[in-house]
Design an enzyme around this catalytic site. Structure first.
Site, mmCIF file in Angstrom:
data_model
loop_
_atom_site.group_PDB
_atom_site.id
_atom_site.type_symbol
_atom_site.label_atom_id
_atom_site.label_comp_id
_atom_site.label_asym_id
_atom_site.label_seq_id
_atom_site.Cartn_x
_atom_site.Cartn_y
_atom_site.Cartn_z
ATOM 1 N N HIS A 81 46.123 42.542 67.317
ATOM 2 C CA HIS A 81 47.500 42.182 66.982
ATOM 3 C C HIS A 81 47.725 42.395 65.483
ATOM 4 O O HIS A 81 46.806 42.696 64.722
ATOM 5 C CB HIS A 81 47.837 40.739 67.391
ATOM 6 N N CYS A 121 45.866 38.574 59.033
ATOM 7 C CA CYS A 121 46.570 38.979 60.248
ATOM 8 C C CYS A 121 47.709 39.948 59.948
ATOM 9 O O CYS A 121 48.315 40.492 60.875
ATOM 10 C CB CYS A 121 47.077 37.756 61.009
ATOM 11 N N HIS A 169 43.938 44.462 63.803
ATOM 12 C CA HIS A 169 42.618 43.825 63.826
ATOM 13 C C HIS A 169 42.577 43.046 65.128
ATOM 14 O O HIS A 169 43.594 42.907 65.812
ATOM 15 C CB HIS A 169 42.439 42.872 62.631
ATOM 16 N N HIS A 226 40.939 39.695 67.700
ATOM 17 C CA HIS A 226 40.336 38.365 67.813
ATOM 18 C C HIS A 226 39.660 38.256 69.171
ATOM 19 O O HIS A 226 40.120 38.856 70.149
ATOM 20 C CB HIS A 226 41.397 37.263 67.725
ATOM 21 N N ASP A 228 43.426 41.460 77.923
ATOM 22 C CA ASP A 228 42.073 41.829 77.480
ATOM 23 C C ASP A 228 42.001 43.297 77.059
ATOM 24 O O ASP A 228 42.385 44.192 77.813
ATOM 25 C CB ASP A 228 41.068 41.544 78.597
ATOM 26 N N HIS A 229 41.538 43.505 75.837
ATOM 27 C CA HIS A 229 41.432 44.846 75.237
ATOM 28 C C HIS A 229 42.794 45.533 75.103
ATOM 29 O O HIS A 229 42.900 46.756 75.184
ATOM 30 C CB HIS A 229 40.420 45.723 75.993
ATOM 31 N N GLU A 274 42.071 30.964 68.534
ATOM 32 C CA GLU A 274 42.097 32.300 67.918
ATOM 33 C C GLU A 274 40.788 32.540 67.159
ATOM 34 O O GLU A 274 40.242 33.634 67.152
ATOM 35 C CB GLU A 274 43.295 32.422 66.971
HETATM 36 NI NI NI Z 1 44.967 37.902 63.534
#
Ligand code: NI
Length: 137
Positions: free
Chosen positions: A14, A33, A39, A41, A79-80, A126
């Site tokens: 995200h 972020c 990037h 998480h 997911d992914h 997160e």
């Molecule tokens: Ni982030």
């Protein structure tokens, strides 16, 4: 009333930023972020339901069934994936953990209610130090 929680995990990319803000302001507000090239998480999600015991099974809910619902409704979408781009229930929203928890609640709630039990909480970690809990309002 008994509470039952299922943990599921997903990894997703995200970016938190506002187009109308400068890079410096985005960095100030959203820190890492806001990095321009995305990037990820490793999120951990806890879905808690509540209800009365079924006297035949001794369960509030068949946890395998709950896990299957979470996987089919949520995990396959997240997911992914890229939370800013790929996820229908986050379209037009900041890809924050808060919005993620609210979106997941809204996706799950009707199906869980149809089982004759209630969704109590969606908790999203997160990072190991930062988590959000949503109780439906
Ligand atoms: Ni982030």
């Amino acid at each position: 009333m008994i509470y039952v929680t299922r943990r599921e995990r997903f990894s997703a990319a995200h970016r938190l930023f506002r187009d109308e803000w400068t890079d410096d302001k985005n960095l100030e507000i959203f820190d890492k972020c806001s990095y321009p090239n995305w990037h990820g998480h490793n999120y951990v999600m806890y879905v808690t339901v509540k209800g009365d015991l079924n006297p035949e099974t001794g369960f509030v809910v068949n946890i395998k069934r709950l896990s299957k619902i979470i996987k089919e409704k949520i995990i396959v979408k997240l997911d992914h994936r890229n939370l800013n781009i790929d996820v229908d229930f986050l379209k037009g929203k900041m890809a924050s953990t808060e919005n993620l928890a609210i979106g997941i609640w809204e996706e799950l709630e009707p199906t869980i209610t149809a089982l004759g039990i209630h969704l109590h909480c969606v908790k999203i970690e997160e990072t190991e130090n930062n988590f959000v809990e949503y109780f439906g309002n």
